[in-house]
Each structure stands twice: as structure tokens, then as C-alpha cells.
Design a protein around this motif. Structure first.
Motif, PDB file in Angstrom:
ATOM      1  N   ALA A  31       0.810  -1.222   0.000  1.00 59.08           N
ATOM      2  CA  ALA A  31       0.000   0.000   0.000  1.00 59.08           C
ATOM      3  C   ALA A  31       0.843   1.272   0.000  1.00 59.08           C
ATOM      4  O   ALA A  31       0.290   2.373   0.073  1.00 59.08           O
ATOM      5  CB  ALA A  31      -0.928   0.005   1.222  1.00 59.08           C
TER       6      ALA A  31
ATOM      7  N   THR B 280      -6.025   2.298  -1.085  1.00 56.71           N
ATOM      8  CA  THR B 280      -5.692   1.402   0.020  1.00 56.71           C
ATOM      9  C   THR B 280      -6.859   0.475   0.342  1.00 56.71           C
ATOM     10  O   THR B 280      -6.677  -0.734   0.555  1.00 56.71           O
ATOM     11  CB  THR B 280      -5.304   2.214   1.271  1.00 56.71           C
ATOM     12  OG1 THR B 280      -4.170   3.033   0.973  1.00 56.71           O
ATOM     13  CG2 THR B 280      -4.948   1.302   2.431  1.00 56.71           C
TER      14      THR B 280
ATOM     15  N   GLU C  75       3.741  -3.997   6.122  1.00 57.20           N
ATOM     16  CA  GLU C  75       2.920  -2.829   5.815  1.00 57.20           C
ATOM     17  C   GLU C  75       2.982  -1.812   6.948  1.00 57.20           C
ATOM     18  O   GLU C  75       2.987  -2.174   8.121  1.00 57.20           O
ATOM     19  CB  GLU C  75       1.463  -3.254   5.570  1.00 57.20           C
ATOM     20  CG  GLU C  75       0.580  -2.163   5.013  1.00 57.20           C
ATOM     21  CD  GLU C  75       1.196  -1.461   3.823  1.00 57.20           C
ATOM     22  OE1 GLU C  75       1.621  -0.296   3.995  1.00 57.20           O
ATOM     23  OE2 GLU C  75       1.277  -2.061   2.745  1.00 57.20           O
TER      24      GLU C  75
ATOM     25  N   HIS D 161       0.725   0.846   6.769  1.00 55.22           N
ATOM     26  CA  HIS D 161      -0.664   1.297   6.891  1.00 55.22           C
ATOM     27  C   HIS D 161      -1.385   0.375   7.875  1.00 55.22           C
ATOM     28  O   HIS D 161      -1.712  -0.772   7.548  1.00 55.22           O
ATOM     29  CB  HIS D 161      -1.366   1.251   5.531  1.00 55.22           C
ATOM     30  CG  HIS D 161      -1.005   2.371   4.614  1.00 55.22           C
ATOM     31  ND1 HIS D 161      -1.883   3.371   4.272  1.00 55.22           N
ATOM     32  CD2 HIS D 161       0.163   2.661   3.977  1.00 55.22           C
ATOM     33  CE1 HIS D 161      -1.286   4.224   3.439  1.00 55.22           C
ATOM     34  NE2 HIS D 161      -0.047   3.808   3.254  1.00 55.22           N
TER      35      HIS D 161
ATOM     36  N   VAL E  21      -4.637  -1.407   6.851  1.00 54.25           N
ATOM     37  CA  VAL E  21      -4.483  -2.615   6.050  1.00 54.25           C
ATOM     38  C   VAL E  21      -4.164  -3.800   6.950  1.00 54.25           C
ATOM     39  O   VAL E  21      -4.796  -4.860   6.873  1.00 54.25           O
ATOM     40  CB  VAL E  21      -3.367  -2.432   4.995  1.00 54.25           C
ATOM     41  CG1 VAL E  21      -3.103  -3.746   4.258  1.00 54.25           C
ATOM     42  CG2 VAL E  21      -3.735  -1.336   4.010  1.00 54.25           C
TER      43      VAL E  21
END
Length: 255
Positions: free
Chosen positions: A181, A189, A211, A213, A216
Motif C-alpha cells: 500500500a 488502500t 505494511e 498502513h 491494512v
């Protein structure tokens, strides 16, 4: 499907990963998180043969297959069933979308260079099968309409999808995604989260992802591993990780 046992990676006097142990179960989506410089990508590089661990072992188990992959080449590991994408997109930018996915099939090519040069019937049959498979994968990732465009002309989010499609062309059992992402806007996203969940079910994959994020990671991962300064400091489900004091300290510090 993946088992890392006391894996250590040293670069001279610097210990990038220290005695890391973890198990990635078949059919799961597992996240690896941690502050910048924690050693996350180093772990991916060891799993995929880019680095050889200084200590420890990495095993890949699938059916009757039980391989020690620590000392295999990247192409051997990919052929065994472990494939990855990269933090910085690594497409063949001056080739078409279709050609990028087509190349991913070459890992399974049974013909030799002599048969390919003279276009023997076996090679022609394989080439046709690879072409149909590439079209199928582009359809699955929503890029069939862009098949004849150059890879560098795609928007960022679609380039990410193309890189995943190329990885899927190798027929992986385990798919490693390094910050998929990164650089995406909120809508991209959200689309990516749905996309990863869909391909995991569609292709019966085990997914291991890095990741930053948190939406996510918390949204799709069943288990999360937390790395700090090369050391595993926590593992558990999203709720357990969100409320773990060591994780909060690693990300936010202490008062």
C-alpha cells in the motif's frame, strides 16, 4: 508453510535481525510490522534468498515438500513456491502489461533455448498456454483492458496490481508482499485490502506482508508479528497487538 527458527542476519558488526523465530500457517494472511529500520525487509530478503542468514534456519513445507531454503538461490526458492513483490515497484517498465505477466510464467518453462529458437511444437504449445494464463491473471486483477499498454504508463495503484499478477504467474503457494500500500491514497488502500483478500481465496495462497498502513494490517491480517531493532517483541491477533504495551512503546515511545 514457513518456519523461521532463530534466524539472525549480521552485516559486519551490525545485527539487523536477531534470533527471529516465527511460523506462518498455511492459508493465513500474516502481517509483519515495526518502526523504520526494524529489519522487516531483511527478513523477506532472507526468506527469498537475497541474503543468506548468518545463523538459524528457514523451512518451507507444502504437502510432502519440506525444504531448508536458507541456502537456496532466489530462483530455486521461487520455483519451490515462494514468491514476492518489492517495496519499490520493480516492473519491466518499457514492456507491455501483458509481457510483464508473461515473463512470470518462464519459471515453469519446460522447453530449452534450442526448442524456443526453432519454435518446436512443445515450445509453441507452452507459449500459447502462458499467453492464455497471462490474460486470465490480468482479468483477475482488473488489468485486461490495459494489456497492450506499457507498464510505466499505468497509475501507481495499477502498477502494484501488475506486480502482484506477475508474481501469481509463477504459481506461488506463499506470496510475500513488501509494503503493497506504499504511496497509495485512502481509496486505493481500501481497494487493495479487498484485492489481497480476494486473491488469497481465489488462488489458495498463504500471504505474508510488510505494511506501515495500520488500516491494512488490522483489516486483513489474522496474525501480526512486531519487530523492533531486529527483535520480535510481540505476536498475536490485531486486538492483542493494538493493546500490547511493548508495541505502543516501540511506535510511540514512553512518557
Amino acid at each position: 508453510m514457513l518456519s523461521l527458527n532463530n534466524v539472525t542476519m549480521k552485516f559486519g558488526g551490525v545485527v539487523a535481525v536477531n534470533q527471529f523465530s516465527a511460523t506462518i500457517e498455511e492459508g493465513t494472511i500474516v502481517g509483519l510490522i515495526g518502526p523504520n529500520g526494524a529489519g522487516k525487509t531483511t527478513i523477506f530478503n532472507m526468506i527469498t534468498g537475497v541474503y543468506k542468514p548468518t545463523e538459524g534456519s528457514i523451512r518451507y513445507v507444502e504437502g510432502k515438500k519440506d525444504l531448508e531454503v536458507s541456502h537456496l538461490r532466489p530462483d530455486q526458492i521461487a520455483k519451490a513456491g515462494v514468491c514476492r513483490t518489492f517495496q519499490n515497484i520493480r516492473l519491466f517498465k518499457d514492456m507491455t502489461v501483458l509481457e510483464n505477466v508473461f515473463i512470470g510464467n518462464h519459471l515453469r518453462l519446460k522447453s530449452n533455448i534450442f526448442e524456443a529458437s526453432l519454435r518446436f511444437p512443445r515450445y509453441v504449445r507452452q507459449e500459447k498456454a502462458f499467453y492464455e494464463k497471462a490474460l486470465y491473471l490480468l482479468q483477475k486483477v482488473g488489468l485486461e483492458a490495459e494489456k497492450d499498454e506499457l507498464a510505466h504508463s499505468l497509475p501507481y495503484g495499477k502498477q502494484r496490481r501488475l506486480e502482484i499478477a506477475r508474481a501469481l504467474a509463477t504459481d506461488p503457494q506463499v506470496l510475500l508482499l513488501d509494503e503493497p500500500a506504499a504511496g497509495m491514497n485512502p481509496q486505493e488502500t481500501q481497494d487493495l485490502m479487498r484485492f489481497i483478500a480476494e486473491i488469497q481465496k481465489e488462488f489458495n495462497l498463504t500471504v505474508f506482508l510488510i505494511e506501515h498502513h495500520m488500516d491494512v494490517v488490522m483489516g486483513i491480517c489474522e496474525k501480526i508479528l512486531v519487530l523492533d531493532h531486529g527483535i520480535l517483541i510481540a505476536e498475536g491477533n490485531p486486538s492483542e497487538i493494538q493493546n500490547n504495551p511493548k508495541v505502543i512503546e516501540a511506535y510511540l515511545g514512553v512518557d
